[in-house]
Scaffold this motif. Structure first.
Motif, PDB file in Angstrom:
ATOM      1  N   UNK A 180       0.849  -1.191   0.000  1.00 29.60           N
ATOM      2  CA  UNK A 180       0.000   0.000   0.000  1.00 29.60           C
ATOM      3  C   UNK A 180       0.885   1.241   0.000  1.00 29.60           C
ATOM      4  N   UNK A 181       0.382   2.331  -0.546  1.00 24.32           N
ATOM      5  CA  UNK A 181       1.187   3.532  -0.731  1.00 24.32           C
ATOM      6  C   UNK A 181       1.599   4.229   0.555  1.00 24.32           C
ATOM      7  N   UNK A 186       9.081   0.296  -3.717  1.00 24.59           N
ATOM      8  CA  UNK A 186      10.239  -0.179  -4.459  1.00 24.59           C
ATOM      9  C   UNK A 186       9.756  -0.785  -5.774  1.00 24.59           C
ATOM     10  N   UNK A 187      10.581  -0.701  -6.795  1.00 25.01           N
ATOM     11  CA  UNK A 187      10.215  -1.233  -8.095  1.00 25.01           C
ATOM     12  C   UNK A 187      10.064  -2.750  -8.053  1.00 25.01           C
ATOM     13  N   UNK A 188      10.918  -3.427  -7.284  1.00 27.43           N
ATOM     14  CA  UNK A 188      10.845  -4.882  -7.186  1.00 27.43           C
ATOM     15  C   UNK A 188       9.495  -5.326  -6.626  1.00 27.43           C
ATOM     16  N   UNK A 197       1.012  -2.339  -9.592  1.00 28.59           N
ATOM     17  CA  UNK A 197       1.023  -1.064  -8.869  1.00 28.59           C
ATOM     18  C   UNK A 197       0.793  -1.308  -7.392  1.00 28.59           C
ATOM     19  N   UNK A 198       1.167  -0.339  -6.595  1.00 25.63           N
ATOM     20  CA  UNK A 198       0.810  -0.342  -5.175  1.00 25.63           C
ATOM     21  C   UNK A 198      -0.679   0.017  -5.047  1.00 25.63           C
TER      22      UNK A 198
END
Length: 234
Positions: A180-181, A186-188, A197-198
């Motif tokens: 969750x945002x 992190x991209x991973x 997406x988050x």
């Protein structure tokens, strides 16, 4: 002063707890918020509700929130149990003390306020309790050992509670967020989510609002994954 519906949110000063408080206020609930930072008390004032600066690990602080709600509004319809962050370490490096801290953070944080509001909800013949858990409760990750262990226990507590109090029209459900945002991105991690997406705190708040609503009146004892597809029940 009596109102039609009242929601209490613990650990509601930021993140998913704060988003839940804002959404429930938007949906017409009078809101009471507990947080240790003071942000929850400020948010409660902003939302026209009541706030307590204190800890969900303190029975006295929780009782103060419930007592204030009852004095002002005379009822509690919804309880949202959020949490802070517990200890993290390699599984066998976690000390006894930190395991106990994890239990306080991720399990007793929900049990303590539930003890306080359940008698009120029994008298009302209605109530909904929503616990913010984790997507890793059933597929545990070594990244979050104390969270995964004790939130698996929370799932068991929720089932027993639901079985015990369903006849009183009191429901309890768990929301299981993934990435969750409110967490550092992190991209991973993003690439590991099927939706790529988050999630957002507002999306978790929307799920909580649904479980608090009459539309969810026949849902209890459940663990609802809101994780973009990271974990999938068989």
């Amino acid at each position: 002063m009596s109102v039609e519906k009242v929601a209490l949110v613990t650990a509601g000063g930021s993140g998913m707890g704060a988003a839940a408080a804002k959404r429930l206020a938007q949906d017409g609930f009078a809101v009471g918020i507990l947080s240790s930072s003071g942000k929850g008390e400020a948010l409660a004032v902003e939302l026209g509700g009541i706030g307590v600066t204190g800890s969900n690990q303190s029975n006295d602080d929780l009782k103060r929130l419930v007592d204030l709600a009852m004095e002002r509004w005379g009822r509690v319809d919804v309880l949202v149990n959020s949490a802070g962050h517990g200890p993290r370490a390699p599984i066998l490096d976690i000390t006894d003390e930190d395991w106990h801290r994890g239990m306080d953070t991720y399990l007793l944080n929900a049990i303590r306020p539930t003890r306080l509001v359940t008698p009120i909800m029994q008298k009302q013949k209605a109530g909904a309790i929503i616990n913010i858990s984790t997507a890793w409760a059933f597929e545990p990750s070594s990244m979050f050992p104390t969270s995964a262990v004790f939130r698996a226990g929370l799932a068991s507590f929720t089932k027993i509670f639901a079985d015990t109090y369903a006849a009183d029209n009191i429901r309890m459900n768990n929301v299981l967020p993934g990435w969750i945002d409110s967490l550092p991105a992190t991209e991973e991690r993003r690439q590991g989510v099927p939706m790529q997406r988050y999630g957002t705190s507002d999306e978790i708040a929307g799920t909580i609002a649904f479980l608090a609503s009459k539309d969810a009146a026949y849902i209890t004892g459940q663990n609802l994954r809101v994780d973009g597809g990271i974990t999938r029940a068989i």
